[in-house]
Motif scaffolding. Structure first.
Motif, short mmCIF file in Angstrom:
data_model
loop_
_atom_site.label_atom_id
_atom_site.label_comp_id
_atom_site.label_asym_id
_atom_site.label_seq_id
_atom_site.Cartn_x
_atom_site.Cartn_y
_atom_site.Cartn_z
N LEU A 179 0.89 -1.40 12.27
CA LEU A 179 0.56 -0.07 12.81
C LEU A 179 0.38 0.99 11.72
CD1 LEU A 179 3.00 0.17 15.90
CD2 LEU A 179 0.78 -0.97 15.71
N VAL A 180 0.46 0.57 10.43
CA VAL A 180 0.25 1.51 9.32
C VAL A 180 -1.16 1.32 8.77
CG1 VAL A 180 0.92 2.15 6.97
CG2 VAL A 180 2.67 1.63 8.68
N TYR A 181 -1.88 2.42 8.65
CA TYR A 181 -3.20 2.42 8.03
C TYR A 181 -3.04 3.15 6.70
CZ TYR A 181 -8.35 2.95 7.77
OH TYR A 181 -9.67 2.89 7.39
N ALA A 182 -3.14 2.42 5.60
CA ALA A 182 -2.98 3.00 4.27
C ALA A 182 -4.28 2.86 3.49
CB ALA A 182 -1.85 2.27 3.52
N LYS A 183 -4.72 3.94 2.87
CA LYS A 183 -5.92 3.86 2.05
C LYS A 183 -5.75 4.71 0.79
CE LYS A 183 -8.85 7.63 3.79
NZ LYS A 183 -10.21 7.99 4.24
N ILE A 184 -6.56 4.41 -0.20
CA ILE A 184 -6.54 5.14 -1.46
C ILE A 184 -7.68 6.16 -1.43
CG2 ILE A 184 -6.53 4.98 -3.97
CD1 ILE A 184 -4.31 3.35 -2.58
N ASP A 185 -7.34 7.43 -1.57
CA ASP A 185 -8.32 8.51 -1.51
C ASP A 185 -8.87 8.76 -2.91
OD1 ASP A 185 -9.84 10.75 -1.14
OD2 ASP A 185 -8.33 11.87 -0.04
N GLY A 186 -10.04 8.20 -3.20
CA GLY A 186 -10.64 8.34 -4.52
C GLY A 186 -11.02 9.77 -4.85
N LYS A 187 -11.27 10.57 -3.83
CA LYS A 187 -11.66 11.96 -4.07
C LYS A 187 -10.48 12.79 -4.60
CE LYS A 187 -15.22 12.02 -0.46
NZ LYS A 187 -15.66 12.65 0.82
N LEU A 192 -2.48 7.98 -2.33
CA LEU A 192 -2.23 7.17 -1.15
C LEU A 192 -2.12 8.09 0.06
CD1 LEU A 192 -1.48 4.38 0.08
CD2 LEU A 192 0.91 4.97 -0.39
N VAL A 193 -2.95 7.83 1.07
CA VAL A 193 -2.89 8.61 2.31
C VAL A 193 -2.66 7.65 3.47
CG1 VAL A 193 -4.31 10.50 1.43
CG2 VAL A 193 -5.42 8.57 2.57
N LEU A 194 -2.05 8.16 4.54
CA LEU A 194 -1.54 7.28 5.59
C LEU A 194 -1.83 7.80 7.00
CD1 LEU A 194 2.06 6.90 4.11
CD2 LEU A 194 0.23 5.20 3.91
N HIS A 219 -0.81 13.06 3.42
CA HIS A 219 -0.97 12.94 1.97
C HIS A 219 0.39 12.75 1.33
CE1 HIS A 219 -5.30 14.03 1.65
NE2 HIS A 219 -5.05 14.51 2.86
N THR A 220 0.56 11.59 0.69
CA THR A 220 1.87 11.22 0.14
C THR A 220 2.20 11.91 -1.17
OG1 THR A 220 1.00 9.33 -1.11
CG2 THR A 220 1.68 8.94 1.19
#
Length: 363
Positions: A179-187, A192-194, A219-220
């Motif tokens: 249930l966790v959607y984690a992605k790396i925000d290159g901008k 790491l944003v969730l 935003h972590t």
């Protein structure tokens, strides 16, 4: 609303977060299912005996008391975290599952003085888990694995898993929970944003809440990378990344390299402003029991790694300060705000000494 508390504020002012009953239940189900599916020795079963080594006020004691209560496990609550008491309870109550920050793991290993402590699975969070510490724990029978989260995430959103002696794999933030959607925000420099159904909806301040949830993602404040197997690896806190001479320096990576020296028990690196280089790293290290730290040896090891291209030459600290201890927050994490103030004072003293020597030489 079910719970509310404040962040520890290791890099900024503490902020109030809150969670609903539904969020606590969802976090418990996802965390428990992840622990149940971990490899043998890195998992949680009904046969385990649980003892927290994290304060209950620190993000729901990482959510573990909810999970073990749901499973009906025997639970041992030690009171104050005195290493000798913790080790005694581990022996007398057959404790097999715990969680703590790296500092307390370090204290347990030192207090054990080589005594076998396994089988004991300990989830490590709160700050980076150095691979060298994973290896030391393994030698006394403790299996450690990193978990990642923060006050705003309730807390666990990822958990490491891997081969028993894979210190680098087990020290990563790990794999996202169900249930966790984690992605790396290159901008945003690899932040790491969730998204997950149990993340806090905001802070007490609306402006701070809007910043936290900009563009619909939490935003972590952590710079992260994803390895080829999909595991998340934290590079550094955005506020702790050091830019020196145009090069980005990871304080986490530098700390891990300093801890490769057998004489170093703990290491912490902070960046301070520099008029020429933008920022410069200042390192703090403490000695392991019965060990004497050689600053020359540490500088030499880092210099060789810079020559080999493993780190930037700008990553070699301007100062390596051997300290008797490091400042802590209420939950045992290293207080980098306090360290930064000490580093500024150390750098000022060093600059004054150089200036005084110049004047003497000129005279």
């Amino acid at each position: 609303m079910a719970t509310t508390f404040h962040t520890t504020g290791t890099t900024g002012d503490p902020k109030q977060v809150f969670f609903t009953h539904r969020q606590l239940v969802l976090h418990t189900l996802a965390f428990t299912s992840t622990l149940a599916s971990q490899p043998q020795g890195q998992n949680l079963t009904r046969a385990d005996v649980y003892m927290p080594i994290t304060p209950m006020f620190h993000v729901h004691a990482w959510g573990a008391p909810y999970a073990v209560t749901m499973l009906g496990l025997k639970q041992v609550y030690p009171g104050r975290y005195d290493p000798s008491t913790l080790l005694r309870l581990r022996r007398t109550e057959d404790v097999s599952f715990s969680h703590c920050v790296p500092t307390l793991l370090r204290m347990l290993i030192d207090a054990a003085a080589g005594e076998p402590l396994g089988p004991w699975t300990i989830v490590i969070g709160g700050s980076a888990l150095p691979p060298a510490l994973v290896e030391e724990a393994f030698e006394v029978g403790i299996t450690t694995l990193a978990g990642f989260g923060m006050s705003e995430t309730g807390p666990v959103i990822a958990l490491a898993r891997g081969e028993a002696e894979d210190s680098h794999g087990l020290s990563r933030a790990g794999f996202a929970l169900p249930l966790v959607y984690a992605k790396i925000d290159g901008k945003r420099g690899g932040e790491l944003v969730l998204r997950a159904p149990w993340l806090t909806q905001g802070y007490g301040s609306q402006d701070a809440s809007d910043t936290l949830w900009e563009d619909g993602w939490l935003h972590t404040g952590d710079v992260a990378e994803k390895d080829a197997d999909g595991a998340i690896r934290i590079v550094d806190r955005l506020k702790d990344v050091i830019k020196s001479g145009g090069e980005w320096i990871s304080s986490i990576d530098l700390e891990a390299r300093l801890m490769e020296d057998a004489a170093v028990s703990e290491a912490a690196v902070v960046g301070i402003a520099h008029p020429r280089w933008g920022e410069r790293p200042i390192a703090f290290v403490t000695a392991a029991p019965d060990e004497i730290i050689s600053e020359e040896r540490l500088y030499d090891a880092l210099s060789k790694q810079a020559v080999a291209g493993q780190i930037s030459r700008y990553a070699i600290p301007s100062i390596i300060h051997v300290a008797d201890g490091l400042p802590r927050t209420s939950v045992g994490k290293i207080d980098k705000k306090a360290l930064r103030e000490i580093a500024i004072a150390l750098a000022a003293d060093a600059a004054a000494a150089v200036e005084a020597q110049s004047k003497v030489a000129g005279a």
